[in-house]
Structures are given as C-alpha cells and as structure tokens.
Design a protein around this motif. Structure first.
Motif, PDB file in Angstrom:
ATOM      1  N   LYS A  51       1.871   2.719 -20.825  1.00 40.27           N
ATOM      2  CA  LYS A  51       2.583   3.701 -20.007  1.00 40.27           C
ATOM      3  C   LYS A  51       3.858   3.129 -19.436  1.00 40.27           C
ATOM      4  CE  LYS A  51       1.939   6.757 -16.010  1.00 40.27           C
ATOM      5  NZ  LYS A  51       0.994   7.196 -14.936  1.00 40.27           N
ATOM      6  N   THR A  52       3.834   1.855 -19.076  1.00 41.93           N
ATOM      7  CA  THR A  52       4.989   1.229 -18.452  1.00 41.93           C
ATOM      8  C   THR A  52       5.918   0.558 -19.460  1.00 41.93           C
ATOM      9  OG1 THR A  52       3.576  -0.699 -17.978  1.00 41.93           O
ATOM     10  CG2 THR A  52       3.943   0.880 -16.198  1.00 41.93           C
ATOM     11  N   GLY A  53       5.603   0.709 -20.761  1.00 41.77           N
ATOM     12  CA  GLY A  53       6.506   0.232 -21.805  1.00 41.77           C
ATOM     13  C   GLY A  53       6.526  -1.269 -22.002  1.00 41.77           C
ATOM     14  N   LEU A  54       5.433  -1.946 -21.659  1.00 40.15           N
ATOM     15  CA  LEU A  54       5.385  -3.387 -21.849  1.00 40.15           C
ATOM     16  C   LEU A  54       5.280  -3.716 -23.340  1.00 40.15           C
ATOM     17  CD1 LEU A  54       2.996  -4.426 -18.933  1.00 40.15           C
ATOM     18  CD2 LEU A  54       5.491  -4.414 -18.955  1.00 40.15           C
ATOM     19  N   ASP A  91       4.361  -6.492  -1.203  1.00 42.41           N
ATOM     20  CA  ASP A  91       5.488  -7.350  -0.836  1.00 42.41           C
ATOM     21  C   ASP A  91       5.089  -8.822  -0.862  1.00 42.41           C
ATOM     22  OD1 ASP A  91       7.472  -5.261  -0.241  1.00 42.41           O
ATOM     23  OD2 ASP A  91       6.125  -4.750   1.396  1.00 42.41           O
ATOM     24  N   ASN A  92       3.934  -9.121  -0.329  1.00 42.10           N
ATOM     25  CA  ASN A  92       3.449 -10.500  -0.353  1.00 42.10           C
ATOM     26  C   ASN A  92       3.132 -10.964  -1.767  1.00 42.10           C
ATOM     27  OD1 ASN A  92       3.434 -11.429   2.444  1.00 42.10           O
ATOM     28  ND2 ASN A  92       1.874  -9.867   2.824  1.00 42.10           N
ATOM     29  N   LYS A  93       2.588 -10.058  -2.579  1.00 40.58           N
ATOM     30  CA  LYS A  93       2.267 -10.422  -3.962  1.00 40.58           C
ATOM     31  C   LYS A  93       3.539 -10.704  -4.765  1.00 40.58           C
ATOM     32  CE  LYS A  93      -2.065  -7.783  -4.077  1.00 40.58           C
ATOM     33  NZ  LYS A  93      -2.986  -8.898  -4.340  1.00 40.58           N
ATOM     34  N   LEU A  94       4.578  -9.893  -4.540  1.00 39.30           N
ATOM     35  CA  LEU A  94       5.853 -10.150  -5.212  1.00 39.30           C
ATOM     36  C   LEU A  94       6.452 -11.471  -4.755  1.00 39.30           C
ATOM     37  CD1 LEU A  94       7.724  -6.715  -5.284  1.00 39.30           C
ATOM     38  CD2 LEU A  94       6.613  -7.892  -7.166  1.00 39.30           C
ATOM     39  N   LYS A  95       6.416 -11.712  -3.454  1.00 37.71           N
ATOM     40  CA  LYS A  95       6.987 -12.934  -2.889  1.00 37.71           C
ATOM     41  C   LYS A  95       6.333 -14.184  -3.479  1.00 37.71           C
ATOM     42  CE  LYS A  95       7.426 -15.298   1.592  1.00 37.71           C
ATOM     43  NZ  LYS A  95       6.426 -16.357   1.335  1.00 37.71           N
ATOM     44  N   SER A  96       5.026 -14.126  -3.690  1.00 35.58           N
ATOM     45  CA  SER A  96       4.297 -15.289  -4.199  1.00 35.58           C
ATOM     46  C   SER A  96       4.427 -15.460  -5.710  1.00 35.58           C
ATOM     47  CB  SER A  96       2.820 -15.183  -3.820  1.00 35.58           C
ATOM     48  OG  SER A  96       2.199 -14.112  -4.526  1.00 35.58           O
ATOM     49  N   GLY A  97       4.951 -14.439  -6.392  1.00 39.96           N
ATOM     50  CA  GLY A  97       5.088 -14.508  -7.845  1.00 39.96           C
ATOM     51  C   GLY A  97       3.901 -13.974  -8.605  1.00 39.96           C
ATOM     52  N   GLU A  98       2.967 -13.323  -7.893  1.00 40.37           N
ATOM     53  CA  GLU A  98       1.748 -12.840  -8.547  1.00 40.37           C
ATOM     54  C   GLU A  98       2.042 -11.796  -9.621  1.00 40.37           C
ATOM     55  OE1 GLU A  98      -2.449 -10.754  -7.150  1.00 40.37           O
ATOM     56  OE2 GLU A  98      -1.385 -12.079  -5.771  1.00 40.37           O
ATOM     57  N   PHE A  99       3.133 -11.024  -9.448  1.00 43.05           N
ATOM     58  CA  PHE A  99       3.468  -9.973 -10.400  1.00 43.05           C
ATOM     59  C   PHE A  99       4.711 -10.304 -11.219  1.00 43.05           C
ATOM     60  CE2 PHE A  99       1.314  -6.475  -7.677  1.00 43.05           C
ATOM     61  CZ  PHE A  99       0.097  -6.749  -8.298  1.00 43.05           C
ATOM     62  N   LYS A 100       5.065 -11.584 -11.307  1.00 39.04           N
ATOM     63  CA  LYS A 100       6.324 -11.920 -11.974  1.00 39.04           C
ATOM     64  C   LYS A 100       6.308 -11.587 -13.462  1.00 39.04           C
ATOM     65  CE  LYS A 100       5.092 -16.835 -12.434  1.00 39.04           C
ATOM     66  NZ  LYS A 100       5.474 -18.208 -12.002  1.00 39.04           N
ATOM     67  N   MET A 101       5.123 -11.520 -14.058  1.00 37.80           N
ATOM     68  CA  MET A 101       5.040 -11.144 -15.470  1.00 37.80           C
ATOM     69  C   MET A 101       5.305  -9.649 -15.652  1.00 37.80           C
ATOM     70  SD  MET A 101       2.044 -12.041 -18.219  1.00 37.80           S
ATOM     71  CE  MET A 101       0.751 -11.158 -17.349  1.00 37.80           C
ATOM     72  N   LEU A 102       4.805  -8.833 -14.718  1.00 37.40           N
ATOM     73  CA  LEU A 102       4.979  -7.394 -14.802  1.00 37.40           C
ATOM     74  C   LEU A 102       6.314  -6.942 -14.237  1.00 37.40           C
ATOM     75  CD1 LEU A 102       1.449  -6.166 -13.639  1.00 37.40           C
ATOM     76  CD2 LEU A 102       2.287  -6.407 -15.966  1.00 37.40           C
ATOM     77  N   LEU A 103       6.746  -7.598 -13.146  1.00 36.17           N
ATOM     78  CA  LEU A 103       7.965  -7.204 -12.447  1.00 36.17           C
ATOM     79  C   LEU A 103       8.872  -8.426 -12.297  1.00 36.17           C
ATOM     80  CD1 LEU A 103       6.250  -5.050  -9.661  1.00 36.17           C
ATOM     81  CD2 LEU A 103       7.483  -4.172 -11.653  1.00 36.17           C
ATOM     82  N   PRO A 104       9.600  -8.786 -13.356  1.00 35.97           N
ATOM     83  CA  PRO A 104      10.445  -9.988 -13.314  1.00 35.97           C
ATOM     84  C   PRO A 104      11.773  -9.730 -12.582  1.00 35.97           C
ATOM     85  CG  PRO A 104      10.586  -8.962 -15.465  1.00 35.97           C
ATOM     86  CD  PRO A 104       9.596  -8.145 -14.684  1.00 35.97           C
TER      87      PRO A 104
END
Length: 333
Positions: free
Chosen positions: A246-249, A43-56
């Motif tokens: 696997k995740t279709g990127l 949750d904190n990683k999403l909030k900070s934008g750390e995963f914005k490339m994987l989970l936009p």
C-alpha cells in the motif's frame, strides 16, 4: 523562526532549539502559525531511528506531526481556507515539523479547528483521531453490538478509541491501571481490566475486534480472545506485506515485512482470525469528520500535561516514560 531540530538518529541526544528559515509555501499549501503541537510515541521512535527503514528522513529534521494554529498565508490554488482561519492537522509523512513556530501544509491535509475546544485540545486530536477512525471505520467496519478490546485505554489512542467505539454502538473492554479506572469508565468503557493484577486473556472471550498497541506478547494473547472471523488491527507492529504494498515499498522491503509478520499471520490463521497492521495516513477530509464529532460533543480531548515550547525535550521524555493519561501538548504561542 525558532524550531527544535535533530541532526541524526539517537535515543539519547536532545532536540536543539535553533533559528530555522520560515517555510515558503507552494500554490496548494497554507502557512500555519503554530499555537500548539502534541507529542506522540511516533516522534520518539523517529528520533531513535526505529523507523528509518520505512521513513528515511533527511537532516536537520524538525519533529512533530500534530498542529493547531492560524493560517497566515495561502497559496494561489488554495480554495477552502483563508488567512485568519483556525485549523488543525496531522501533517503528512516527510512533511512533518510541528515543533516550530510555522509550518507549510498542503490544503488537503488541513481541517477547520473545532470551535468549542482550545488550540491545545485541538492539537491533541489529529494523529490519534485519524488512527482510530482508520482502524474502526475503514479497516474494521465496526458495527453496533460488536465487542472490541482496546488496549491501554487511558493512553492517547485509547481515550479516543473508547469514545468512537461507543459512538458506533460497540461494547468496549480495555486495560489500564487501577488509578485510571474512573477516567476510562467516564469515556464509556464497559469492562475495565487492571493490567497490573489481572490477565485479560482469562477474562475476555468471543470479541469481534482487538486494537493492539502493545508488544508482541500482548498481541499474541489478544488473538486468543477473538471469536472465529474476528480481527486484530495493530498500530505497533509487526508491519505486514499488505502495508508494504500500500505504501509503495520496494520488493526487498515487502519481503522484509512479510517475514516480520509471518509468525503473527500464522497464529491468526490458527485462530481463524485476521491480522493487519495500520500505519495511519494523514487525511484532511477524515479529520473534518472527526471535527464534527467533537463539535457535537461525541468525542472529547483528554490532555495530561501542557509544556511550554522551551521544554519540548521534557515533553518527549514524559511521553517516552509511558505515564501519560491522554495527550501531552507543547504550547508554542
């Protein structure tokens, strides 16, 4: 309904408590009145934008991946649940929103809440339980007599990982601070190392499996304790090309993942070991199997603190501090 939302990626912005429309359910979904949610580092990683490339994600966004509550409505094609059922779930990516009073969830991501535990305890399980299940059973095929090193044994993932590994018959080593020695020993750890004063690399050797949840330096040291043919599964990165596929990127992101993990893969090959990245996927059937282990007393939740809904920001800050023993819960109803 009331919900905590963010309007943009930020490390410093607080979640804002707002009135949000109650979700409309589709024919294969259930509407869950949320009683409790748990906070994860994700949750904190999403909030900070750390995963914005994987989970936009799109904004406004309600965070929260783990829920426990009661079904209030069911879609026309829902067959396994009815109104009034107590359930829990790790909601799927792009459909998160546990920091709210209600959430719509597809039936196949929901499982019956174990009857012998509370809503707060149930909310603590899904993300960490599924992470450990997918690491030990799906990826590693952990077997009786094998040796596994679980980093950060007193954390949310670690407390469940120790218990599942022991249930599978493994020999377990872990790291924690001295004040948490009794906790991890009670959970089943055979070897406990004080990460503040001891170096696990000089103590452990010939391990079959490492569950890595720490930084790159710790990951690289962990490769040195594996026996030939051993496996290191990381839930903290770096992501690899297999995960991207696997995740279709797309091709660009697959290339990025390949480059991010190139050094780690090379080091693993040098040690005649296997490296893979695990990004847990929501799965109601697996969660039902975990529920059975809880009902049989094999896995027990470990909760550090319970925060009232109004203090959701305090709960996220506490998890971000890294001091939590087990899980941190938000009590919504």
């Amino acid at each position: 309904m009331k919900a905590f939302t963010i309007q943009r990626y930020s490390k410093t912005d607080q979640l804002e408590l707002v009135e949000f429309p109650e979700p409309n359910i589709k024919e294969d979904e259930v509407l869950v009145e949320i009683h409790s949610a748990s906070v994860n580092q994700l949750d904190n990683k999403l909030k900070s934008g750390e995963f914005k490339m994987l989970l936009p994600y799109k904004f406004p966004l309600i965070l929260g991946h783990d829920v426990a509550g009661i079904i209030k409505k069911t879609g026309s094609k829902v067959t396994n649940f009815k109104v009034g059922d107590e359930v829990f779930s790790r909601v799927p990516d792009f459909h998160i929103g546990a920091f709210a009073e209600y959430i719509a969830i597809k039936e196949n991501f929901v499982a019956p809440k174990p009857k012998i535990i509370s809503m707060e305890e149930a909310a603590s399980i899904p993300l960490v339980g599924l992470t450990v299940w997918q690491a030990f059973i799906e990826k590693a095929n952990l077997k009786k007599g094998q040796k596994v090193f679980i980093q950060a044994g007193s954390g949310g993932v670690g407390t469940i990982a120790i218990q599942l590994a022991k249930h599978l018959g493994a020999f377990v080593a872990t790291t924690t601070s001295e004040k948490n020695f009794d906790l991890v020993k009670e959970l089943g750890a055979d070897v406990v190392i004080d990460y503040k004063t001891q170096d696990f690399e000089n103590i452990l050797k010939d391990y079959d499996l490492v569950l890595n949840s720490q930084d790159q330096k710790t990951l690289e040291k962990s490769l040195n304790i594996l026996k030939p043919g051993g496996k290191l599964i990381s839930i903290s990165g770096p992501p690899d090309a297999a995960f991207a596929k696997k995740t279709g990127l797309n091709f660009f992101l697959r290339t990025v993942m390949f480059l991010l993990s190139f050094k780690t893969k090379k080091l693993a090959r040098k040690q005649n070991a296997d490296y893979s990245f695990l990004f847990m996927l929501a799965n109601g059937k697996q969660l039902t199997e975990i529920s059975k282990l809880i009902e049989n007393g094999i896995i027990k939740p470990t909760i550090d603190k319970i925060f009232p809904f109004e203090q959701t920001n305090d709960a996220l800050n506490y998890v971000e501090s890294g001091r939590a023993k087990g899980k941190v819960i938000i009590k919504i109803k």
